[in-house]
Scaffold this active site. Sequence first.
Site, PDB file in Angstrom:
ATOM      1  N   GLU A 193     -38.102 -35.142 -27.208  1.00  0.00           N
ATOM      2  CA  GLU A 193     -38.475 -36.107 -26.163  1.00  0.00           C
ATOM      3  C   GLU A 193     -39.529 -37.080 -26.688  1.00  0.00           C
ATOM      4  OE1 GLU A 193     -39.166 -34.277 -22.298  1.00  0.00           O
ATOM      5  OE2 GLU A 193     -37.094 -33.592 -22.219  1.00  0.00           O
ATOM      6  N   GLU A 316     -31.269 -29.623 -23.746  1.00  0.00           N
ATOM      7  CA  GLU A 316     -31.989 -29.112 -22.563  1.00  0.00           C
ATOM      8  C   GLU A 316     -31.157 -29.464 -21.342  1.00  0.00           C
ATOM      9  OE1 GLU A 316     -36.222 -29.849 -22.135  1.00  0.00           O
ATOM     10  OE2 GLU A 316     -36.504 -29.721 -24.305  1.00  0.00           O
TER      11      GLU A 316
HETATM   12  O1  AHR Z   1     -38.106 -27.255 -20.624  1.00  0.00           O
HETATM   13  C1  AHR Z   1     -39.355 -27.672 -20.181  1.00  0.00           C
HETATM   14  C2  AHR Z   1     -39.729 -29.043 -20.726  1.00  0.00           C
HETATM   15  O2  AHR Z   1     -38.835 -29.991 -20.245  1.00  0.00           O
HETATM   16  C3  AHR Z   1     -39.646 -29.193 -22.217  1.00  0.00           C
HETATM   17  O3  AHR Z   1     -40.792 -28.750 -22.858  1.00  0.00           O
HETATM   18  C4  AHR Z   1     -39.479 -30.669 -22.386  1.00  0.00           C
HETATM   19  O4  AHR Z   1     -38.773 -31.000 -23.550  1.00  0.00           O
HETATM   20  C5  AHR Z   1     -38.766 -31.093 -21.123  1.00  0.00           C
HETATM   21  O5  AHR Z   1     -39.358 -32.179 -20.529  1.00  0.00           O
END
Ligand code: AHR
Length: 511
Positions: A193, A316
């Site tokens: 990110e 994610e």
């Molecule tokens: O999964 C929790 C958080 O969500 C992670 O650390 C980040 O990459 C995302 O914003």
Amino acid sequence: MKKYSHILWTLLFPALLCAQNRIVLNADLGHDTISHNIYGHFAEHLGHCIYGGFYVGESNTKIPNRDGVRTDIIEALKRLKVGNLRWPGGCFADTYHWKDGIGPKDKRPSMKNVWWGGVTEDNSFGTHDFLNLCEAIGAEPYLAGNVGSGTVQELADWVKYTNQETGSPMTDLRKANGRDKPWRAKIWGVGNEVWGCGGNMKPEYYANIYRQFATFMTDWGNSDHLFRVASGANSSDYNWTEVLLRDIPHNMLEGVALHHYSVIDWNKKGSATNFSEEQYFKTMKEALRMEELVTRHSTIMDKYDPKKKIALVVDEWGGWYDVEPGTNPSFLFQQNTMRDAMIAGTTLNIFHRHCDRVRMANLAQTVNVLQAVLLTDGEKLLLTPTYYVLEMYNVHQDALLLPLDLNTNDYTFGDEKLPAVSASASRDKSGKVHISLVNIDPNHPQEISIALRGIKASGVSGRILTSGKVQDYNTFEHPDLVKPVDFKGATLSGESLKVTLPPVSVVVLEL
Ligand code: AHR
């Protein structure tokens, strides 16, 4: 015409009353393989995912463990067939300095985990612990490198430490720390990110940074080349994908990431267990948006990479709600209901159908954080509805995707609608065909007729995950409320299969 109208009504009325879901399965038209890496998980130094989750330490615990990692978790994840495990973050990754997590544990420095509650991170779970855990559960490691606050040298050294056989100060250091042979970790994230917690970068700037970092990440003679994943777009940021594909030479890019969480409203996420049908509908709308996201990101990738050499890596995904009442808001601990099972079943079906481009994905997160497959409470371990969906679906891993045409009824709420039924199918190496079906409608069962083309099935069996209410979940007191059982709702007759799915259910059939 009038004369015949009653005949027309007699014929049409039953069909209108009970519109029919239809699937045509083309079992002889398979082309692409569903990678086992779509079944990846994610373990961040966040709340009780690592400490108090996976890792209980070697001393001062009655909980059975292997080098500090809970044995019950190892066994549960082996059964799940975890494709790959991503670590150490997430946002944490861009603050993590891997050399703090090697060598004698009592000599390791501590740090503050600035992203997740400011708790002390004593670095007792580090590189060796993680890579040995991956070996124990049979998962490929996916290491997320620190780009936001780290250096090119630091990340290049990490690759050498884990992957180079011999001949450098890093390999000597690894051997001195008790590991002779390299682990040969193939999958590496180059930042996380970076548009946000990983450095607040613009895509053009990151594309340059990526090129620099990736240049010094080599395979050190492994027969398998490194698989480098660029930090990807936030949901529908299509420009991000466009710039990365345009500006990064394709011979130094194996995967591009995408993050998308099913959240109703970032300021008002709502309870994980106590939710209305309206909230359920909104969550499913966000989950099903994954179809549009992977389609549109893939279309951009097709423009630059028509042979589909670069993978879309959804590293994610999952549902995100308010934390459980009374728990630390920074620890992201949430319960997991049949709503999460619906997210998991429909999302995996989307990934399967896009497996020509989506070749890796990571559910966030494995233990005690967000849409977890496992929850712990002291010595107790609980398997969530999401766990069971992934376990039922793992028959699709490395199987040939079988295309299907689906005509589905709507699940309507107010004046909005979503497709009620989601489906995907594959043929495994032994020739068995599996069809996974989800009915997200909480109010109506769905009858589906499936036309089987290109297959002569001699029998059908299956398993189902369902429960009385979409809000149902397993607790430490009642850990078996939601669990799969044999499915008796499918009948085969020649080349046609009839299936009835109860409201909110996931079914996997075997032919
Ligand atoms: O999964 C929790 C958080 O969500 C992670 O650390 C980040 O990459 C995302 O914003």
